[in-house]
Design a protein around this motif. Sequence first.
Motif, short mmCIF file in Angstrom:
data_model
loop_
_atom_site.label_atom_id
_atom_site.label_comp_id
_atom_site.label_asym_id
_atom_site.label_seq_id
_atom_site.Cartn_x
_atom_site.Cartn_y
_atom_site.Cartn_z
N ARG A 11 40.59 -7.71 -53.87
CA ARG A 11 39.71 -6.67 -54.39
C ARG A 11 38.38 -6.64 -53.63
O ARG A 11 37.86 -5.58 -53.30
N LEU A 12 37.83 -7.82 -53.33
CA LEU A 12 36.56 -7.87 -52.61
C LEU A 12 36.72 -7.38 -51.18
O LEU A 12 35.83 -6.73 -50.64
N ARG A 13 37.88 -7.67 -50.58
CA ARG A 13 38.13 -7.15 -49.23
C ARG A 13 38.18 -5.63 -49.26
O ARG A 13 37.66 -4.96 -48.38
N HIS A 20 35.25 -11.82 -44.73
CA HIS A 20 35.60 -13.21 -45.03
C HIS A 20 35.44 -13.41 -46.53
O HIS A 20 34.39 -13.08 -47.08
N VAL A 21 36.48 -13.90 -47.18
CA VAL A 21 36.41 -14.16 -48.63
C VAL A 21 37.08 -15.49 -48.92
O VAL A 21 38.16 -15.77 -48.41
N GLU A 22 36.43 -16.30 -49.71
CA GLU A 22 37.03 -17.54 -50.21
C GLU A 22 36.90 -17.51 -51.73
O GLU A 22 35.80 -17.31 -52.23
N ILE A 36 33.10 -18.64 -55.20
CA ILE A 36 33.42 -17.46 -54.41
C ILE A 36 32.44 -17.34 -53.25
O ILE A 36 31.23 -17.45 -53.43
N VAL A 37 32.99 -17.12 -52.05
CA VAL A 37 32.18 -16.87 -50.86
C VAL A 37 32.60 -15.51 -50.32
O VAL A 37 33.80 -15.25 -50.16
N VAL A 38 31.63 -14.64 -50.07
CA VAL A 38 31.93 -13.30 -49.57
C VAL A 38 31.03 -12.98 -48.39
O VAL A 38 29.81 -13.13 -48.47
N GLU A 58 31.73 -5.51 -59.03
CA GLU A 58 33.16 -5.36 -58.75
C GLU A 58 34.02 -6.24 -59.65
O GLU A 58 35.16 -5.91 -59.95
N LEU A 59 33.48 -7.39 -60.05
CA LEU A 59 34.27 -8.37 -60.81
C LEU A 59 33.84 -8.48 -62.26
O LEU A 59 34.18 -9.45 -62.94
#
Length: 79
Positions: A11-13, A20-22, A36-38, A58-59
């Motif tokens: 979703r974040l992508r 980059h998302v973790e 969460i890393v964005v 978004e979340l």
Amino acid sequence: APAKEEEIAQRLRRTLQATHVEVQDTSGGCGSMYSIVVESAMFQGKGTVQQHKMVTKELQDEIKQWHGFVLQTRAPKAA
């Protein structure tokens, strides 16, 4: 990554064009705490608070169900 973590990352992508998302469940698998890393170019020129607001917007439905989360955001470094 477990389904929930991958769903959040996807979703974040999609919504923030994150490069980059973790997403890591830090609650031992019960889904109540996340790290969460964005990284997104959409964060360019925005302060940390603004960046975090973009992610939490978004979340928001998921966040209501969590006990807490740690969020790190950044814009990509210029090449």
